[in-house]
Design a protein around this motif. Structure first.
Motif, PDB file in Angstrom:
ATOM      1  N   MET A 275      -2.428  11.890   6.004  1.00 22.87           N
ATOM      2  CA  MET A 275      -4.020  11.494   5.913  1.00 22.87           C
ATOM      3  C   MET A 275      -4.201  10.133   6.198  1.00 22.87           C
ATOM      4  N   SER A 276      -5.280   9.931   6.824  1.00 23.17           N
ATOM      5  CA  SER A 276      -5.790   8.706   7.433  1.00 23.17           C
ATOM      6  C   SER A 276      -6.171   7.854   6.215  1.00 23.17           C
ATOM      7  N   PHE A 277      -5.593   6.532   6.028  1.00 22.17           N
ATOM      8  CA  PHE A 277      -6.191   5.819   5.108  1.00 22.17           C
ATOM      9  C   PHE A 277      -6.362   4.069   5.177  1.00 22.17           C
ATOM     10  N   LEU A 278      -6.944   3.497   4.768  1.00 22.25           N
ATOM     11  CA  LEU A 278      -7.239   2.150   4.475  1.00 22.25           C
ATOM     12  C   LEU A 278      -6.739   1.521   3.165  1.00 22.25           C
ATOM     13  N   ALA A 279      -6.007   0.499   3.171  1.00 24.96           N
ATOM     14  CA  ALA A 279      -5.710  -0.239   2.066  1.00 24.96           C
ATOM     15  C   ALA A 279      -5.843  -1.813   2.297  1.00 24.96           C
ATOM     16  N   ILE A 280      -6.799  -2.486   1.753  1.00 27.40           N
ATOM     17  CA  ILE A 280      -6.911  -4.133   2.168  1.00 27.40           C
ATOM     18  C   ILE A 280      -6.304  -4.898   0.986  1.00 27.40           C
ATOM     19  N   TYR A 281      -5.438  -5.770   1.316  1.00 29.74           N
ATOM     20  CA  TYR A 281      -4.973  -6.663   0.363  1.00 29.74           C
ATOM     21  C   TYR A 281      -5.304  -8.017   0.737  1.00 29.74           C
ATOM     22  N   ALA A 282      -5.325  -9.028  -0.391  1.00 27.37           N
ATOM     23  CA  ALA A 282      -5.388 -10.604  -0.258  1.00 27.37           C
ATOM     24  C   ALA A 282      -4.172 -10.932   0.250  1.00 27.37           C
ATOM     25  N   GLU A 283      -4.094 -11.530   1.358  1.00 29.87           N
ATOM     26  CA  GLU A 283      -2.910 -12.270   1.808  1.00 29.87           C
ATOM     27  C   GLU A 283      -1.943 -12.922   0.541  1.00 29.87           C
ATOM     28  N   GLN A 284      -2.375 -13.573  -0.367  1.00 30.68           N
ATOM     29  CA  GLN A 284      -1.692 -14.366  -1.215  1.00 30.68           C
ATOM     30  C   GLN A 284      -1.522 -13.533  -2.569  1.00 30.68           C
TER      31      GLN A 284
ATOM     32  N   ALA B 171      -0.237  -9.421  -3.187  1.00 38.40           N
ATOM     33  CA  ALA B 171       0.014  -8.095  -2.624  1.00 38.40           C
ATOM     34  C   ALA B 171       0.366  -7.256  -3.627  1.00 38.40           C
ATOM     35  N   SER B 172      -0.035  -7.632  -4.850  1.00 38.10           N
ATOM     36  CA  SER B 172       0.254  -6.737  -6.205  1.00 38.10           C
ATOM     37  C   SER B 172      -0.690  -5.394  -6.086  1.00 38.10           C
ATOM     38  N   ARG B 173      -1.898  -5.560  -5.732  1.00 42.38           N
ATOM     39  CA  ARG B 173      -2.711  -4.327  -5.739  1.00 42.38           C
ATOM     40  C   ARG B 173      -3.745  -4.887  -4.734  1.00 42.38           C
ATOM     41  N   PRO B 174      -4.179  -3.596  -4.004  1.00 46.07           N
ATOM     42  CA  PRO B 174      -5.286  -3.425  -2.964  1.00 46.07           C
ATOM     43  C   PRO B 174      -6.568  -3.939  -3.418  1.00 46.07           C
ATOM     44  N   GLN B 175      -7.524  -4.597  -2.723  1.00 47.88           N
ATOM     45  CA  GLN B 175      -8.821  -5.010  -3.239  1.00 47.88           C
ATOM     46  C   GLN B 175      -9.864  -3.875  -2.788  1.00 47.88           C
ATOM     47  N   LEU B 176      -9.384  -3.046  -1.994  1.00 45.65           N
ATOM     48  CA  LEU B 176      -9.904  -1.705  -1.445  1.00 45.65           C
ATOM     49  C   LEU B 176      -9.033  -0.721  -0.751  1.00 45.65           C
ATOM     50  N   ILE B 177      -9.001   0.267  -1.529  1.00 39.05           N
ATOM     51  CA  ILE B 177      -8.189   1.546  -1.013  1.00 39.05           C
ATOM     52  C   ILE B 177      -8.746   2.809  -0.797  1.00 39.05           C
ATOM     53  N   THR B 178      -8.788   3.421   0.412  1.00 33.87           N
ATOM     54  CA  THR B 178      -9.629   4.627   0.657  1.00 33.87           C
ATOM     55  C   THR B 178      -8.892   5.336   1.711  1.00 33.87           C
TER      56      THR B 178
ATOM     57  N   ALA C 226      -5.537  14.307  -3.560  1.00 35.20           N
ATOM     58  CA  ALA C 226      -6.024  15.413  -2.996  1.00 35.20           C
ATOM     59  C   ALA C 226      -7.273  15.471  -2.179  1.00 35.20           C
ATOM     60  N   ALA C 227      -8.287  14.587  -2.852  1.00 36.88           N
ATOM     61  CA  ALA C 227      -9.716  14.338  -2.182  1.00 36.88           C
ATOM     62  C   ALA C 227      -9.864  13.177  -1.715  1.00 36.88           C
ATOM     63  N   PRO C 228     -10.940  13.019  -0.722  1.00 36.15           N
ATOM     64  CA  PRO C 228     -11.125  11.726  -0.279  1.00 36.15           C
ATOM     65  C   PRO C 228     -11.996  10.940  -1.487  1.00 36.15           C
ATOM     66  N   HIS C 229     -11.464   9.638  -1.421  1.00 40.04           N
ATOM     67  CA  HIS C 229     -11.837   8.502  -2.457  1.00 40.04           C
ATOM     68  C   HIS C 229     -11.788   7.143  -2.033  1.00 40.04           C
ATOM     69  N   SER C 230     -12.573   6.461  -2.607  1.00 45.75           N
ATOM     70  CA  SER C 230     -12.496   4.816  -2.294  1.00 45.75           C
ATOM     71  C   SER C 230     -12.458   4.305  -3.689  1.00 45.75           C
ATOM     72  N   GLN C 231     -11.462   3.132  -3.942  1.00 45.32           N
ATOM     73  CA  GLN C 231     -11.426   2.659  -4.978  1.00 45.32           C
ATOM     74  C   GLN C 231     -11.473   0.943  -4.756  1.00 45.32           C
ATOM     75  N   GLU C 232     -12.133   0.364  -5.187  1.00 43.34           N
ATOM     76  CA  GLU C 232     -12.143  -1.063  -5.061  1.00 43.34           C
ATOM     77  C   GLU C 232     -11.646  -1.866  -6.268  1.00 43.34           C
ATOM     78  N   SER C 233     -10.920  -2.988  -6.202  1.00 47.08           N
ATOM     79  CA  SER C 233     -10.357  -3.679  -7.239  1.00 47.08           C
ATOM     80  C   SER C 233     -11.000  -4.884  -7.338  1.00 47.08           C
ATOM     81  N   ALA C 234     -11.348  -5.176  -8.546  1.00 48.42           N
ATOM     82  CA  ALA C 234     -12.149  -6.763  -9.095  1.00 48.42           C
ATOM     83  C   ALA C 234     -11.122  -7.915  -8.811  1.00 48.42           C
TER      84      ALA C 234
END
Length: 198
Positions: A1-10, A12-19, A190-198
């Motif tokens: 499945m295609s996905f995107l996870a965005i991390y802060a450079e400093q 990497a403990s958890r993504p800022q966005l994952i979808t 299982a289903a498309p989702h987007s999750q943003e971390s604070a």
């Protein structure tokens, strides 16, 4: 499945966005000047290891990219989990590097993850069958095919010599989650989702 996870450079403990929402992936990448699109074959590909057949199936899209970007060559690369040099080949692409030309990959089958180091963020882009990604020239990045690589991809080049990397000596690639961790997360979704971390 295609996905995107965005991390802060400093951090990497958890993504800022994952979808894994295709429209959101394309939108986020477009905002960074990264081309991401999906192709369909012009004819059936019965043997994804046959370079002639693969290039014929996607001839129109390959020709379009050649025309738009000045690419002069296209080839097909692939690996299977039983390849005797899979560990060495995986390691070749795992360190951050740049290219003097765009790095373009279209996945005919299988999957892999491109990590793009953009300023103070790292975008991990999971690509699968029918996905095309174009990493702009000069962009620091690396590629993880996983411990059991299983993919076939079309590559396009402006330099007839093919893949030439300039390594940055930055250890950031070792600080981000590898293929195994990210692929496992999304295979459990299982289903498309987007999750943003604070």
């Amino acid at each position: 499945m295609s996905f995107l996870a965005i991390y802060a450079e400093q951090d990497a403990s958890r993504p800022q966005l994952i979808t894994n929402d295709g429209a959101q992936i394309a939108s986020e990448l477009e905002a960074e000047g990264i081309r991401f699109e999906r192709w369909t074959a012009g004819c059936e590909v019965s043997d994804p290891t046959d370079q002639t057949q693969v290039l014929a199936a996607y001839a129109d899209d390959v020709a379009r990219l050649k025309s738009e970007n000045g690419f002069v060559t296209a080839d097909v690369i692939g690996l299977t989990p039983d390849h005797p040099d899979r560990d060495a080949l995986r390691g070749k692409f795992l360190d951050e590097h740049r290219h003097a030309e765009h790095e373009v990959r279209f996945f005919v089958r299988g999957s892999g993850i491109f990590y793009l180091h953009l300023g103070e963020r790292v975008l991990a882009v999971g690509c699968e069958k029918d996905d095309l990604i174009a990493v702009p020239a000069g962009t620091p990045h690396w590629f993880d095919m996983g411990p059991t690589p299983d993919f076939t991809a079309i590559r396009l080049f402006t330099n007839p010599e093919g893949w030439i990397a300039n390594f940055t000596d930055n250890d950031i690639a070792a600080r981000l989650p590898r293929h195994e961790a990210l692929a496992e997360h999304f295979t459990q979704t299982a289903a498309p989702h987007s999750q943003e971390s604070a």
